[in-house]
Structure formats: C-alpha cells, structure tokens
Write a protein that holds these residues in place. Sequence first.
Motif, PDB file in Angstrom:
ATOM      1  N   ARG A 158      41.554  36.159  39.113  1.00 38.84           N
ATOM      2  CA  ARG A 158      41.393  34.955  38.297  1.00 38.84           C
ATOM      3  C   ARG A 158      41.352  35.296  36.813  1.00 38.84           C
ATOM      4  O   ARG A 158      41.370  34.418  35.966  1.00 38.84           O
ATOM      5  CB  ARG A 158      40.121  34.218  38.682  1.00 38.84           C
ATOM      6  CG  ARG A 158      40.251  33.588  40.033  1.00 38.84           C
ATOM      7  CD  ARG A 158      39.039  32.732  40.358  1.00 38.84           C
ATOM      8  NE  ARG A 158      39.440  31.779  41.359  1.00 38.84           N
ATOM      9  CZ  ARG A 158      39.967  30.596  41.099  1.00 38.84           C
ATOM     10  NH1 ARG A 158      40.141  30.198  39.867  1.00 38.84           N
ATOM     11  NH2 ARG A 158      40.316  29.798  42.067  1.00 38.84           N
ATOM     12  N   SER A 159      41.256  36.545  36.499  1.00 35.70           N
ATOM     13  CA  SER A 159      41.360  36.991  35.105  1.00 35.70           C
ATOM     14  C   SER A 159      42.361  38.131  35.087  1.00 35.70           C
ATOM     15  O   SER A 159      42.194  39.127  35.762  1.00 35.70           O
ATOM     16  CB  SER A 159      40.001  37.448  34.577  1.00 35.70           C
ATOM     17  OG  SER A 159      39.493  38.503  35.359  1.00 35.70           O
ATOM     18  N   THR A 182      48.599  34.226  31.024  1.00 40.45           N
ATOM     19  CA  THR A 182      47.296  34.873  31.018  1.00 40.45           C
ATOM     20  C   THR A 182      46.373  34.042  31.900  1.00 40.45           C
ATOM     21  O   THR A 182      46.306  32.819  31.763  1.00 40.45           O
ATOM     22  CB  THR A 182      46.733  34.930  29.585  1.00 40.45           C
ATOM     23  OG1 THR A 182      47.625  35.701  28.783  1.00 40.45           O
ATOM     24  CG2 THR A 182      45.342  35.551  29.564  1.00 40.45           C
ATOM     25  N   THR A 192      42.589  33.112  33.238  1.00 39.63           N
ATOM     26  CA  THR A 192      41.188  33.166  32.846  1.00 39.63           C
ATOM     27  C   THR A 192      40.358  32.337  33.818  1.00 39.63           C
ATOM     28  O   THR A 192      40.864  31.434  34.469  1.00 39.63           O
ATOM     29  CB  THR A 192      40.985  32.626  31.412  1.00 39.63           C
ATOM     30  OG1 THR A 192      41.428  31.278  31.358  1.00 39.63           O
ATOM     31  CG2 THR A 192      41.738  33.465  30.392  1.00 39.63           C
ATOM     32  N   VAL A 193      39.096  32.658  33.900  1.00 44.97           N
ATOM     33  CA  VAL A 193      38.171  31.935  34.774  1.00 44.97           C
ATOM     34  C   VAL A 193      37.543  30.793  33.970  1.00 44.97           C
ATOM     35  O   VAL A 193      36.988  31.022  32.896  1.00 44.97           O
ATOM     36  CB  VAL A 193      37.072  32.881  35.306  1.00 44.97           C
ATOM     37  CG1 VAL A 193      36.101  32.139  36.206  1.00 44.97           C
ATOM     38  CG2 VAL A 193      37.690  34.070  36.025  1.00 44.97           C
ATOM     39  N   GLY A 206      33.283  31.621  34.197  1.00 42.75           N
ATOM     40  CA  GLY A 206      34.119  32.312  33.219  1.00 42.75           C
ATOM     41  C   GLY A 206      33.593  32.153  31.808  1.00 42.75           C
ATOM     42  O   GLY A 206      32.626  31.427  31.553  1.00 42.75           O
ATOM     43  N   ASP A 207      34.267  32.839  30.881  1.00 48.15           N
ATOM     44  CA  ASP A 207      33.843  32.793  29.484  1.00 48.15           C
ATOM     45  C   ASP A 207      34.577  31.724  28.671  1.00 48.15           C
ATOM     46  O   ASP A 207      34.331  31.576  27.477  1.00 48.15           O
ATOM     47  CB  ASP A 207      34.013  34.161  28.829  1.00 48.15           C
ATOM     48  CG  ASP A 207      35.463  34.640  28.807  1.00 48.15           C
ATOM     49  OD1 ASP A 207      36.372  33.861  29.157  1.00 48.15           O
ATOM     50  OD2 ASP A 207      35.676  35.811  28.427  1.00 48.15           O
ATOM     51  N   ASN A 221      44.609  28.936  35.006  1.00 48.85           N
ATOM     52  CA  ASN A 221      43.975  29.372  36.243  1.00 48.85           C
ATOM     53  C   ASN A 221      44.782  28.850  37.430  1.00 48.85           C
ATOM     54  O   ASN A 221      45.655  27.994  37.269  1.00 48.85           O
ATOM     55  CB  ASN A 221      42.513  28.917  36.287  1.00 48.85           C
ATOM     56  CG  ASN A 221      42.371  27.421  36.204  1.00 48.85           C
ATOM     57  OD1 ASN A 221      42.808  26.689  37.089  1.00 48.85           O
ATOM     58  ND2 ASN A 221      41.762  26.938  35.116  1.00 48.85           N
TER      59      ASN A 221
END
Length: 141
Positions: free
Chosen positions: A16-17, A30, A32-33, A39-40, A46
């Motif tokens: 997921r990242s 890219t 990302t969570v 996530g951040d 996603n």
Amino acid sequence: MAILYTTKSTATGGGRSGRATTADGVLDVTLTVPKEIGGDGATGTNPEQLFATGYAACFLGALHFVAGKEKVKLSGDTTITASVGIGPRDDGTGFGIEVSLVASLPDLDRDVAEKLVAAAHIVCPYSHAMRTSTEVEVTLA
C-alpha cells in the motif's frame, strides 16, 4: 471465454506504500496509505482509488455499449461515480470492500435511464466479477 485483451501491473515496495506500474509504462503511480487507515497522508494513490476509477470507467463503457444497442444517445455529461470502501471483515480474518455506483444520465427519461443502468450492470465485467465472486488464480513466481 476468449480473452480479447490482457494487461499487467506490478506493485513494488510496501504494497500500500510503494509504486505500481503497468507493463507498457503508461500507468506509473506512487502508492500511499490513507490517513483513515493509518497512513501519513502523503501524496499518492491507493488500491481503492484505482479500483473505483477502473470500475467507474468500465461501467460507463458498458452503459455506452447497451445504449448503442438500444439506439439511445447518451449525453456527453453522462457520468458514473464509484465509491469503494475498505474495512475489516466481520469474520475477523481479513479485509473486505464495499462498492456502490451512482449513474447520472442527464436528458434521459428516468425509466429509460434505469433500464440502461440495469443492463449495463449485467454487461460490465467489474459488476459481473463482484456479483459472481470470480475466482482469481494466485501462483508463486
């Protein structure tokens, strides 16, 4: 079933990242969570966004297909919005997804629009896979 088209995409990194790319290089994203699941909030996409995008586009294509068969002209403003949610399954063994579609067919009589949307739901391969729990072959490279 005779396969007319096949594509491949490979995810690397943390799942997921990380990164996902198609074999032809056209899609390179890219991953990302989302903050909502720990996530951040970094910039990226996603799996749920990618699934929602694919489903919406595929369903819209199916809608155009059935409209063409019925000799109905769809407005250029016709849209499909797919919502995809993820959460823990009630059985506690993993995660599940929840999917909903909203079709907007401006300038069409509601009865005609409902019939086209119902027919598209039968034609769309994403809908078929979701409805029939399509088996997925998983192998080790």
